[in-house]
Scaffold this motif. Structure first.
Motif, mmCIF file in Angstrom:
data_model
loop_
_atom_site.group_PDB
_atom_site.id
_atom_site.type_symbol
_atom_site.label_atom_id
_atom_site.label_comp_id
_atom_site.label_asym_id
_atom_site.label_seq_id
_atom_site.Cartn_x
_atom_site.Cartn_y
_atom_site.Cartn_z
ATOM 1 N N GLU A 329 0.823 -1.216 0.000
ATOM 2 C CA GLU A 329 0.000 0.000 0.000
ATOM 3 C C GLU A 329 0.850 1.256 0.000
ATOM 4 N N ASP A 330 1.953 1.254 0.745
ATOM 5 C CA ASP A 330 2.843 2.421 0.777
ATOM 6 C C ASP A 330 3.503 2.648 -0.580
ATOM 7 N N ILE A 331 3.871 1.558 -1.223
ATOM 8 C CA ILE A 331 4.484 1.671 -2.555
ATOM 9 C C ILE A 331 3.494 2.252 -3.536
ATOM 10 N N GLN A 332 2.236 1.796 -3.458
ATOM 11 C CA GLN A 332 1.208 2.296 -4.371
ATOM 12 C C GLN A 332 1.002 3.798 -4.212
ATOM 13 N N ARG A 333 0.954 4.284 -2.977
ATOM 14 C CA ARG A 333 0.751 5.705 -2.744
ATOM 15 C C ARG A 333 1.902 6.530 -3.296
ATOM 16 N N LYS A 334 3.131 6.090 -3.049
ATOM 17 C CA LYS A 334 4.296 6.824 -3.537
ATOM 18 C C LYS A 334 4.311 6.878 -5.061
ATOM 19 N N ARG A 335 3.972 5.765 -5.683
ATOM 20 C CA ARG A 335 4.004 5.742 -7.159
ATOM 21 C C ARG A 335 2.878 6.569 -7.756
ATOM 22 N N CYS A 336 1.736 6.595 -7.097
ATOM 23 C CA CYS A 336 0.634 7.432 -7.578
ATOM 24 C C CYS A 336 1.044 8.901 -7.597
ATOM 25 N N VAL A 337 1.641 9.348 -6.500
ATOM 26 C CA VAL A 337 2.070 10.747 -6.402
ATOM 27 C C VAL A 337 3.159 11.044 -7.421
ATOM 28 N N ARG A 338 4.113 10.117 -7.567
ATOM 29 C CA ARG A 338 5.222 10.324 -8.504
ATOM 30 C C ARG A 338 4.719 10.405 -9.939
ATOM 31 N N ARG A 339 3.800 9.513 -10.302
ATOM 32 C CA ARG A 339 3.271 9.529 -11.666
ATOM 33 C C ARG A 339 2.437 10.770 -11.915
ATOM 34 N N ALA A 340 1.653 11.161 -10.922
ATOM 35 C CA ALA A 340 0.825 12.361 -11.075
ATOM 36 C C ALA A 340 1.698 13.592 -11.291
ATOM 37 N N ARG A 341 2.786 13.698 -10.552
ATOM 38 C CA ARG A 341 3.672 14.852 -10.706
ATOM 39 C C ARG A 341 4.393 14.848 -12.048
ATOM 40 N N SER A 342 4.737 13.669 -12.541
ATOM 41 C CA SER A 342 5.383 13.606 -13.850
ATOM 42 C C SER A 342 4.412 14.004 -14.960
ATOM 43 N N ILE A 343 3.119 13.649 -14.807
ATOM 44 C CA ILE A 343 2.105 14.058 -15.789
ATOM 45 C C ILE A 343 1.883 15.563 -15.733
ATOM 46 N N LYS A 345 4.029 17.822 -15.092
ATOM 47 C CA LYS A 345 5.148 18.532 -15.724
ATOM 48 C C LYS A 345 5.127 18.425 -17.239
ATOM 49 N N ASP A 346 4.312 17.523 -17.774
ATOM 50 C CA ASP A 346 4.297 17.250 -19.214
ATOM 51 C C ASP A 346 2.971 17.704 -19.814
ATOM 52 N N SER A 347 2.953 18.878 -20.389
ATOM 53 C CA SER A 347 1.709 19.422 -20.951
ATOM 54 C C SER A 347 1.237 18.664 -22.179
ATOM 55 N N SER A 348 2.124 17.865 -22.811
ATOM 56 C CA SER A 348 1.732 17.102 -23.989
ATOM 57 C C SER A 348 1.123 15.747 -23.628
ATOM 58 N N HIS A 349 1.165 15.379 -22.356
ATOM 59 C CA HIS A 349 0.599 14.103 -21.929
ATOM 60 C C HIS A 349 -0.913 14.136 -22.115
ATOM 61 N N PRO A 350 -1.513 13.068 -22.668
ATOM 62 C CA PRO A 350 -2.966 13.087 -22.937
ATOM 63 C C PRO A 350 -3.821 13.257 -21.683
ATOM 64 N N ASP A 351 -3.269 12.946 -20.506
ATOM 65 C CA ASP A 351 -4.043 13.055 -19.270
ATOM 66 C C ASP A 351 -3.658 14.280 -18.444
ATOM 67 N N HIS A 352 -2.865 15.166 -19.019
ATOM 68 C CA HIS A 352 -2.426 16.361 -18.290
ATOM 69 C C HIS A 352 -3.611 17.225 -17.859
ATOM 70 N N GLY A 353 -4.624 17.311 -18.713
ATOM 71 C CA GLY A 353 -5.769 18.170 -18.430
ATOM 72 C C GLY A 353 -6.652 17.692 -17.285
ATOM 73 N N LEU A 354 -6.431 16.483 -16.797
ATOM 74 C CA LEU A 354 -7.244 15.971 -15.691
ATOM 75 C C LEU A 354 -6.841 16.588 -14.354
ATOM 76 N N PHE A 355 -5.663 17.212 -14.317
ATOM 77 C CA PHE A 355 -5.192 17.830 -13.077
ATOM 78 C C PHE A 355 -5.361 19.343 -13.190
ATOM 79 N N ASN A 356 -6.528 19.828 -12.764
ATOM 80 C CA ASN A 356 -6.853 21.248 -12.845
ATOM 81 C C ASN A 356 -6.851 21.867 -11.457
ATOM 82 N N LEU A 357 -6.216 23.040 -11.333
ATOM 83 C CA LEU A 357 -6.213 23.752 -10.069
ATOM 84 C C LEU A 357 -7.528 24.486 -9.852
#
Length: 390
Positions: A329-343, A345-357
Motif C-alpha cells: 500500500e505504501d508503494i502504491q501511494r508513492k508511485r501514484c504521487v510520482r506519476r501524477a507529478r510527472s504528468i 510537468k508534461d503538458s503534452s501528456h494526454p491526461d495532463h488536463g485531468l489535473f486542474n487547479l
C-alpha cells in the motif's frame, strides 16, 4: 516450419547502432508537438501503465452515466514490423515536416537489404528485402510508431490507444447505439489494408464491460474482413489482465503466483548465507517488481482478500531476509504521487488536463465520480493524494 516463421533480424555492427541512436534522437527533436498523444510507446514520460490507466479512466468515466457500456477491441497484427512499406513511411515522414535528406537516408536504410537463412553449416541463397523495418535495429520500433501515427479515431465517442503495434479501439456506447463504434472498426480495417498491415482477426479479441442490471439487448459480435471477432471475458492488455467486470482478482492471483515462484530462489540465496543487502536487492528486483507491476492501475480497486494475498508475500520475504520491507500500500501511494507529478510537468501528456487547479491555485479540482470503482481508480486517487500533500 513455414516461411512466415522466419523473421528478418538485422545483425548490424556496434558503430551502426550508435549512429542509429544519433538519428533517433534527431528524429524525435524534429517531430511536431501535434503527434498523436495516444501513442504511448517510445516517447518520454509514457509507459504501458499510462496506456492502461487512460483506457480504464475513459471506460469508468463513461460507465458512471446511465444506460452505457464499453466495447474494447484488442487488435492483433501479423508480423507488423515486416509489412511496413518504405515509400509510404517516407511519405508520412514528409507530412510530419521531416527533412527530405533524412527521409532519403531512411529510405536507403530500409531498402535493398540482403537476407539469408542459416541452419548449421548450411546457408540459403541471399534475397533482397524492400519491405518492413528490420528487427534488431534501434530505429525500427520508432519508425513503426511513426508509420501508424495517423491512425486516429473518426468519431469522438471512440478512442484508439496504441503502444507500438498493440492497438486497442475503445467504443463508448450509449443507449445501445453502436453505429459509431462499428464504423470505427471498419474504418480501421480499411486503413490497415491501405497501409499493408495484416490484421489478424483470429487473434483479435473483444471485451465488453456492461454493468447495466437490465441489458437492453444482446451484444452482436463484430465482424472484420468477413470473420467474427471472438468475445472474451478477460484479456491481458500490456501485461495487466482486464476482466469484463473490471475486478482484479485474476490479475493479482497471477502476480502472487509468479512472486511465490521467485521466493524459492530467495530462500536458496538465504541458505547460501548471502548478506541481507543482497537478499533485499534480489527481492526488490525479482519479487517486488512483479507484485507492483502497474500497481497504480489496479490496487485501488482490489478486494481486501487480494490485498492480503499480496502482503503475505511481502511478509514471507521479510522473514527470509530478516529486514523490514515496504508495504504494498505504501508503494502504491508513492508511485501514484510520482506519476501524477510527472504528468503535471508534461503538458503534452494526454491526461495532463485531468489535473486542474481550483481558482485559489492551491488545490486540485476533484474529479467527479459516482461509483466507488471510478473513485478508487488512479486519477481520482492521485488528485486526492496531491491535495493531501499540499
Amino acid at each position: 516450419m513455414c516461411l512466415n516463421d522466419y523473421r528478418p533480424v538485422a545483425l548490424t555492427p556496434i558503430i551502426m547502432k550508435c549512429f542509429e541512436r544519433l538519428v533517433l534522437a534527431h528524429l524525435k527533436d524534429c517531430l511536431p508537438p501535434t503527434l498523436d498523444p495516444h501513442q504511448f510507446a517510445y516517447r518520454r514520460n509514457r509507459s504501458t501503465e499510462d496506456a492502461v490507466c487512460t483506457v480504464l479512466h475513459s471506460a469508468l468515466t463513461h460507465l458512471d452515466n446511465n444506460n452505457t457500456y464499453v466495447r474494447m477491441l484488442f487488435v492483433d497484427f501479423s508480423s507488423a514490423f515486416n509489412t511496413v512499406i518504405s515509400s509510404k513511411l517516407t511519405t508520412k515522414l514528409g507530412d510530419l515536416d521531416i527533412n527530405t535528406s533524412l527521409c532519403n537516408w531512411i529510405m536507403d536504410f530500409l531498402t535493398n537489404r540482403p537476407q539469408h537463412v542459416r541452419s548449421g553449416h548450411t546457408c540459403s541463397t541471399t534475397i533482397t528485402l524492400n519491405t518492413g523495418v528490420p528487427q534488431g535495429c534501434v530505429l525500427s520500433p520508432f519508425l513503426y510508431s511513426l508509420y501508424t501515427h495517423d491512425c486516429k479515431p473518426v468519431h469522438g465517442s471512440n478512442s484508439i490507444i496504441k503502444f507500438a503495434d498493440d492497438t486497442t479501439v475503445i467504443g463508448l456506447i450509449r443507449d445501445n447505439d453502436e453505429t459509431a463504434y462499428r464504423e470505427e472498426v471498419q474504418h480501421l480495417a480499411t486503413r490497415c489494408a491501405d497501409n499493408n498491415l495484416l490484421l489478424n482477426t483470429s487473434k483479435t479479441k473483444e471485451l465488453i464491460v456492461d454493468f447495466r442490471k437490465k441489458k437492453g439487448s444482446t451484444h452482436d459480435p463484430i465482424h472484420i474482413n468477413g470473420m467474427v471477432v471472438e468475445r472474451v471475458s478477460s484479456f491481458k492488455f500490456l501485461g495487466t489482465t482486464i476482466t469484463e467486470d473490471l475486478s482484479w482478482t485474476t490479475n493479482t492471483s497471477s502476480l502472487v503466483k509468479k512472486a511465490h515462484q521467485r521466493l524459492f530462489f530467495l530462500r536458496t540465496l538465504k541458505k547460501n548465507q548471502l548478506s541481507s543487502a543482497i537478499l533485499v536487492n534480489f527481492y526488490r528486483c525479482a519479487i517486488e517488481s512483479i507484485l507492483t507491476s502497474c500497481i497504480t492501475v489496479w490496487y485501488g480497486n482490489c478486494s481486501v482478500a487480494d490485498r492480503k494475498a499480496l502482503q503475505r508475500v511481502v511478509k514471507t520475504a521479510q522473514r527470509i531476509t530478516g529486514t523490514p520491507l515496504p508495504a504494498i500500500e505504501d508503494i502504491q501511494r508513492k508511485r501514484c504521487v510520482r506519476r501524477a507529478r510527472s504528468i503535471l510537468k508534461d503538458s503534452s501528456h494526454p491526461d495532463h488536463g485531468l489535473f486542474n487547479l481550483l481558482p485559489s491555485g492551491r488545490r486540485f479540482r476533484s474529479l467527479r465520480t459516482r461509483t466507488s470503482r471510478s473513485r478508487n481508480s488512479f486519477f481520482p486517487t492521485a488528485v486526492s493524494l496531491l491535495n493531501s500533500a499540499l
